[in-house]
Design a protein around this motif. Structure first.
Motif, mmCIF file in Angstrom:
data_model
loop_
_atom_site.group_PDB
_atom_site.id
_atom_site.type_symbol
_atom_site.label_atom_id
_atom_site.label_comp_id
_atom_site.label_asym_id
_atom_site.label_seq_id
_atom_site.Cartn_x
_atom_site.Cartn_y
_atom_site.Cartn_z
ATOM 1 N N ALA A 1 0.837 -1.204 0.000
ATOM 2 C CA ALA A 1 0.000 0.000 0.000
ATOM 3 C C ALA A 1 0.871 1.253 0.000
ATOM 4 C CB ALA A 1 -0.917 -0.005 1.215
ATOM 5 N N LEU A 2 1.961 1.221 0.772
ATOM 6 C CA LEU A 2 2.875 2.368 0.788
ATOM 7 C C LEU A 2 3.520 2.555 -0.579
ATOM 8 C CD1 LEU A 2 4.563 1.763 4.263
ATOM 9 C CD2 LEU A 2 3.235 3.776 3.612
ATOM 10 N N ALA A 3 3.892 1.426 -1.205
ATOM 11 C CA ALA A 3 4.524 1.508 -2.524
ATOM 12 C C ALA A 3 3.547 2.079 -3.546
ATOM 13 C CB ALA A 3 5.005 0.121 -2.964
ATOM 14 N N VAL A 4 2.297 1.622 -3.492
ATOM 15 C CA VAL A 4 1.299 2.126 -4.441
ATOM 16 C C VAL A 4 1.086 3.626 -4.232
ATOM 17 C CG1 VAL A 4 -1.161 2.085 -5.006
ATOM 18 C CG2 VAL A 4 0.105 -0.042 -4.860
ATOM 19 N N GLN A 5 1.065 4.048 -2.968
ATOM 20 C CA GLN A 5 0.881 5.479 -2.715
ATOM 21 C C GLN A 5 2.053 6.292 -3.273
ATOM 22 O OE1 GLN A 5 1.502 7.317 0.983
ATOM 23 N NE2 GLN A 5 -0.381 8.516 0.896
ATOM 24 N N ALA A 6 3.270 5.764 -3.071
ATOM 25 C CA ALA A 6 4.439 6.476 -3.589
ATOM 26 C C ALA A 6 4.403 6.526 -5.111
ATOM 27 C CB ALA A 6 5.719 5.789 -3.107
ATOM 28 N N VAL B 1 -5.685 -13.287 2.338
ATOM 29 C CA VAL B 1 -6.066 -12.121 3.147
ATOM 30 C C VAL B 1 -5.198 -10.890 2.879
ATOM 31 C CG1 VAL B 1 -7.073 -13.531 4.955
ATOM 32 C CG2 VAL B 1 -4.702 -12.798 5.172
ATOM 33 N N THR B 2 -4.068 -11.054 2.176
ATOM 34 C CA THR B 2 -3.209 -9.897 1.919
ATOM 35 C C THR B 2 -3.964 -8.797 1.174
ATOM 36 O OG1 THR B 2 -1.211 -11.231 1.876
ATOM 37 C CG2 THR B 2 -1.097 -9.117 0.784
ATOM 38 N N ALA B 3 -4.845 -9.209 0.244
ATOM 39 C CA ALA B 3 -5.588 -8.208 -0.520
ATOM 40 C C ALA B 3 -6.387 -7.302 0.403
ATOM 41 C CB ALA B 3 -6.508 -8.896 -1.515
ATOM 42 N N PHE B 4 -6.977 -7.896 1.462
ATOM 43 C CA PHE B 4 -7.798 -7.084 2.357
ATOM 44 C C PHE B 4 -6.928 -6.150 3.187
ATOM 45 C CE2 PHE B 4 -10.402 -10.815 1.436
ATOM 46 C CZ PHE B 4 -11.490 -10.166 0.881
ATOM 47 N N ALA B 5 -5.740 -6.637 3.599
ATOM 48 C CA ALA B 5 -4.815 -5.763 4.324
ATOM 49 C C ALA B 5 -4.394 -4.614 3.413
ATOM 50 C CB ALA B 5 -3.597 -6.552 4.793
ATOM 51 N N HIS B 6 -4.033 -4.963 2.177
ATOM 52 C CA HIS B 6 -3.614 -3.945 1.206
ATOM 53 C C HIS B 6 -4.706 -2.898 1.022
ATOM 54 C CE1 HIS B 6 -1.902 -2.343 -2.555
ATOM 55 N NE2 HIS B 6 -3.142 -2.343 -2.987
ATOM 56 N N GLN B 7 -5.952 -3.369 0.866
ATOM 57 C CA GLN B 7 -7.060 -2.451 0.629
ATOM 58 C C GLN B 7 -7.298 -1.530 1.834
ATOM 59 O OE1 GLN B 7 -10.977 -4.175 0.378
ATOM 60 N NE2 GLN B 7 -11.571 -2.775 -1.242
ATOM 61 N N VAL C 1 -5.198 -0.640 4.246
ATOM 62 C CA VAL C 1 -4.117 0.315 4.478
ATOM 63 C C VAL C 1 -4.111 1.384 3.385
ATOM 64 C CG1 VAL C 1 -1.646 0.577 4.818
ATOM 65 C CG2 VAL C 1 -2.783 -1.447 5.668
ATOM 66 N N THR C 2 -4.422 0.966 2.136
ATOM 67 C CA THR C 2 -4.490 1.964 1.058
ATOM 68 C C THR C 2 -5.539 3.021 1.371
ATOM 69 O OG1 THR C 2 -3.844 0.298 -0.558
ATOM 70 C CG2 THR C 2 -4.875 2.280 -1.418
ATOM 71 N N ALA C 3 -6.719 2.554 1.835
ATOM 72 C CA ALA C 3 -7.776 3.508 2.165
ATOM 73 C C ALA C 3 -7.333 4.424 3.302
ATOM 74 C CB ALA C 3 -9.051 2.759 2.551
ATOM 75 N N ALA C 4 -6.661 3.842 4.314
ATOM 76 C CA ALA C 4 -6.226 4.654 5.452
ATOM 77 C C ALA C 4 -5.183 5.680 5.018
ATOM 78 C CB ALA C 4 -5.650 3.752 6.542
ATOM 79 N N LEU D 1 -4.093 -0.036 10.967
ATOM 80 C CA LEU D 1 -3.328 -1.273 10.854
ATOM 81 C C LEU D 1 -3.919 -2.347 11.757
ATOM 82 C CD1 LEU D 1 0.376 -0.025 10.733
ATOM 83 C CD2 LEU D 1 -1.049 -0.850 8.879
ATOM 84 N N SER D 2 -4.320 -1.962 12.961
ATOM 85 C CA SER D 2 -4.870 -2.974 13.856
ATOM 86 C C SER D 2 -6.226 -3.445 13.338
ATOM 87 C CB SER D 2 -4.966 -2.436 15.286
ATOM 88 O OG SER D 2 -5.937 -1.435 15.365
#
Lengths: 350, 309, 268
Positions: free
Chosen positions: C87-92, C149-155, C157-160, C195-196
């Protein structure tokens, strides 16, 4: 000690130019206010110094260091923004220490520098609080302490008082003036849309409009001798009257006025005469304008009169009148010739 | 719970002080610092190794059954099987039916929670969130106790009528799967809808009502247009999830109800026919990914519309 | 707001309850009730007993609970790490190369679209031979859960990240903090609540994962959903219900604990 230099700095987003070829120098230890309406490019100029916008062309120098290509964290500036931007998860002292730790200052010195910065802003008693436990004014003091703790040569202030209410604002303005006296070596770039802040605090004011620098000078100069209609109307209140320049004066609607000549307007040409409302007095005198009183407002210490002079609205602020003339009365206003300025006619602005 | 199936706005306008917000606040990058694309490499490598590479192997096995040479023979075999065609038809029919049911039911329920508020409504939306975090097969398990041959509904019937058997015997048919999927996926439609409804201004509804519009008319003319993007996004996501649903069908335990995912399981685990499983898997992926592409384009359109508004 | 007359409002609420309660609340009540029973041939279950829970607290059932908890812990931890990074990489990427950022984002969301059973199959095909022989080990189960489940974590964090006001990182950068320092001291702490939440979601999803697990589980690594299925498949519906209650209970306890952390973090 180092100042800031903009060399022909242009910033554009796509085809929209938001800052057009800015040339400006902030001298070491000077407070320069960037004054202008929203969208005038003043914030963009500040962000170009901080490193958050990349100029399309031109250079930004801090001291004699070209910082145009440096990332924000290598520029060594302090920055204070309107919405404070205190880190909500850190106590006040940790916020103030943040820059020192980020720059890997020796641990022993950090506490002393934090204490000093808090002392300077009067926030020592609040060191262990979280930002959300502070009022807006207190948060802004912490933000200033945080920026000063790293002892920057250059302090960037982006509308720092705009989120505060009017009473707090005047108090903070005095505080900032005191800080400037205590830190004579720090150059400050102060972005604001409020002329009172600019005139009170700045050594010089740069007036911006439509992405361009319109005028630059000391507050006194800009107020007494504006060089454009925009400056005249944006810095203080002004009557802008269309006149024809004559030999040794000007002609306004058939009335000859004895005003000092302007260098760049030749006799016979059209020009704009700028007279501040408070420099007009009731009654006949050296330069007299006669007309009909159309509006009268009592403003406590003063009366504001609006007089229709040959179809033009002339505003005058006079000391409170014991007996005000009735609306519709014929009144005369006069002013001293040296209080008026002839300006080249530009595009009229509201 | 976070957004599983939510269609939240992805970007928010930056609160730029003083001026207009530039679209891309790009600052200068440190000399010698890591460029953004290099930052993306490590997670991409992980994803490639554990997800993309295995998927590629599935595709390869489906077109070269014996590990050498390109051949579509496995496709010919599988596509000729009646079991495969039944599974495909079942999968699509159940998924479309369950999605329609979930969309209608979800819209109605969300409408009540949002616009006819009652005490405990907030707790109810929290319950919906918890619902989303439980596995789907629990629903089938529960339905066994409600409508099973020896369950609550049939028990009530036999108790009341004295009959030996109750009338409810649909759990092991496609209808049982349909009921379970509608139940399980309705909350997935409700969540984005509740988020969208919270954006509808009360003043707008009151203005419409004061102009004499009836409730059904307000729903049709004011609320539905506002909710349509979220409804489309939620619906298409649910359609994808229904196509991929496995637990509900497995727990139903019906021999007659096979869907593509259970066919993959059956071929690979029960029959040991990996190539056949890979062929079915590729068909299933093609179906789901195409629909998911549709979902992504709907949500990104929504994002654009929001940014313009 | 929408329905103004009092009787009409009550009618709407009654209709709502008539649909909502039997369809959504009943399933959970039924499972809980069944878990304490030995038979169900009337309106209510019969033969009250705690035997199913005594069974669930020992032996295979207890092993299954521990297996599920360990799997979910490992899977959600690695999903959170990878998902946050991506998510950080996509934002960058988004600020510099919009299309590339969107493409990477799509890749990380792809596991949502691919059927879980197929994810299981693909891991089986890929990791059944050396050098990466994971088939038959607990690792392959954890791997499958992490992928899913990584996709849901990615989604999440991206939204956050997109909700995070850039003014904080800019303030930090102007104070001389390098991007790494900003990430560690400012961005991640501010993201902690999200994150939590993402971790909780991943944990819950992994606890309930059945599809890929059915394709992959080795005989010595049976997570709870598999044992629930095994119980119902052999006709022990009531002990299956008890195991399901254990599964829901464990999930809820973890979710509650995580949301406690979240509240503390956001009030700090």
């Amino acid at each position: 000690m180092s100042g800031i230099t903009f060399e022909n700095v242009t910033v554009a987003y796509g085809r929209t130019v938001v800052l057009d070829a800015l040339d400006l120098t902030v001298r070491p230890g000077e407070v320069m206010a960037l004054l202008g309406p929203s969208g005038s490019g003043k914030t963009t100029a500040l962000r170009a110094v901080a490193g958050f916008v990349q100029p399309a062309s031109g250079r930004v120098l801090i001291g004699d260091r070209d910082v145009t290509a440096l990332p924000p964290h290598r520029r060594g500036v302090g920055m204070v923004v309107q919405q404070y931007a205190l880190f909500p998860h850190m106590r006040v002292d940790a916020n103030v220490a943040f820059g020192l730790k980020a720059r890997k200052a020796p641990r022993a010195g950090i506490a002393a520098r934090v204490a000093e910065a808090l002392e300077m802003t009067g926030m020592t008693a609040y060191a262990r609080r979280y930002p959300r436990e502070l009022s807006g004014g207190q948060q802004q003091r912490v933000a200033i302490a945080r920026a000063l703790a790293v002892r920057p040569d250059v302090l960037l202030l982006d509308e720092p008082l705009s989120a505060l209410d009017a009473r707090l604002r005047s108090g903070m303005l005095a505080e900032l003036a005191r800080l400037h006296r205590e830190l004579p070596d720090v150059s400050m770039l102060y972005v604001t849309h409020d002329q009172v802040e600019a005139l009170t605090l700045a050594d010089r004011v740069a007036v911006m409009d439509s992405a361009r620098l319109q005028d630059c000078g000391t507050p006194h100069d800009l107020y007494r001798r504006p060089r454009s209609e925009f400056t005249a109307s944006f810095v203080g209140d002004a009557n802008l009257l269309p006149v024809t320049v004559t030999e040794g004066g000007a002609d306004f609607a058939g009335t000859r006025l004895d005003v000092p000549p302007a260098g760049d307007v030749a006799p016979g040409a059209s020009a704009t005469l700028c007279v501040r409302p408070h420099l007009l007095a009731l009654g006949a005198g050296p330069n007299t304008l006669r007309g009909t009183l159309t509006e009268l407002q009592w403003r406590g210490a003063t009366h504001r009169l609006c007089v229709d002079v040959a179809g033009h609205r002339v505003k005058a602020d006079v000391r409170e009148l014991r007996e005000a003339p009735p609306l519709g009365a014929e009144v005369a206003l006069h002013f001293a010739g040296e209080d008026a300025v002839l300006l080249p006619t530009g595009v009229a602005r509201g | 719970m976070a957004e599983r199936g939510g269609s939240e706005p992805r970007t928010r306008p930056f609160p730029f002080p003083g001026g207009q917000a530039p679209r891309t606040p790009r600052g200068p990058r440190a000399r010698g610092a890591v460029p953004a694309w290099a930052l993306a490499l490590p997670p991409l490598a992980v994803l490639g190794l554990v997800f993309l590479y295995p998927l590629a192997l599935v595709l390869r096995q489906s077109v070269s059954p014996d590990g050498g040479g390109f051949s579509l023979s496995a496709y010919g075999d599988v596509l000729a099987q009646a079991a495969f065609r039944d599974a495909l038809v079942n999968t699509v029919l159940i998924a479309v039916g369950a999605t329609l049911g979930a969309v209608v039911l979800g819209f109605a329920l969300a409408l009540v929670i949002a616009f006819v508020p009652f005490p405990g409504g907030k707790a109810l939306s929290r319950f919906v969130d918890v619902f989303l975090s439980f596995p789907s097969f629990l629903i089938t398990l529960a339905l066994l106790f409600v409508y099973g041959t020896a369950g609550m509904a049939n028990g009530l019937w036999t108790g009341a009528t004295g009959a030996a058997h109750g009338p409810f015997d649909f759990l092991h048919t496609p209808w049982g799967v349909l009921l379970a999927e509608v139940t399980y996926f309705t909350p997935f439609v409700m969540r984005p809808l509740l988020a969208a409804f919270s954006q509808v201004e009360t003043a707008q509804l009151e203005a419409a009502a004061s102009l004499g519009a009836t409730a059904p008319r307000i729903v049709r003319r004011v609320i539905l247009p506002e909710a349509l993007p979220s409804l489309a996004a939620g619906g298409s996501l649910v359609l994808v999830m229904c196509l991929n649903e496995f637990g509900i069908v497995l727990f139903t335990g019906a021999k007659g109800v096979t869907t593509l995912p259970t066919l993959v399981y059956g071929k690979a685990i029960l029959d040991g026919d990996y190539t056949g499983a890979c062929v079915v898997a590729v068909v299933n992926i093609a179906l789901s990914v195409a629909l998911y592409g549709l979902y992504r384009s709907i949500t990104s359109l929504n994002g654009v519309r929001r940014a313009r508004a | 707001m929408l329905v103004h007359s009092r009787p009409a409002r009550w009618a709407v609420w009654a209709a709502f309850a008539a649909v909502f309660l039997p369809v959504f609340a009943l399933p959970f009540l039924v499972i809980v009730a069944a878990s304490f029973a030995t038979g169900w041939s009337g309106a209510l279950p019969s033969g009250a007993t705690l035997a199913h829970y005594r069974d669930a607290a020992r032996g295979d059932a207890l092993d299954a609970l521990v297996t599920s908890l360990l799997t979910a812990l490992a899977a959600s931890a690695s999903a959170l790490a990878v998902g946050t990074w991506s998510a950080l990489a996509v934002q960058a990427l988004r600020t510099r190369a919009r299309r590339l950022g969107r493409a990477v984002d799509t890749l990380f969301m792809l596991p949502v679209a691919v059927p879980s059973v197929v994810v299981g199959l693909s891991l089986l095909v890929a990791f059944s031979r050396p050098p990466l022989l994971l088939n038959g080990t607990p690792t392959i189960v954890v791997l499958a859960h992490a992928v899913l489940v990584t996709a849901f974590a990615h989604q999440s964090v991206t939204a956050a990240l997109s909700r995070l006001d850039p003014v904080y990182e800019q303030a930090a950068a102007s104070l001389g903090a390098s991007p790494a320092h900003v990430l560690r001291r400012v961005k991640l702490p501010l993201l902690l609540p999200s994150l939590s939440a993402a971790a909780g979601l991943c944990f819950a999803l992994s606890m309930g994962e059945l599809s890929a697990t059915m394709m992959l589980y080795p005989p010595d690594w049976l997570p709870l959903p598999v044992t629930v299925f095994a119980a119902t498949d052999r006709g022990s519906l009531f002990s299956g219900a008890a195991l399901a209650v254990v599964l829901m209970g464990a999930t809820l306890i973890v979710l509650t604990a995580v949301s406690r952390i979240r509240t503390r973090a956001s009030y700090r």
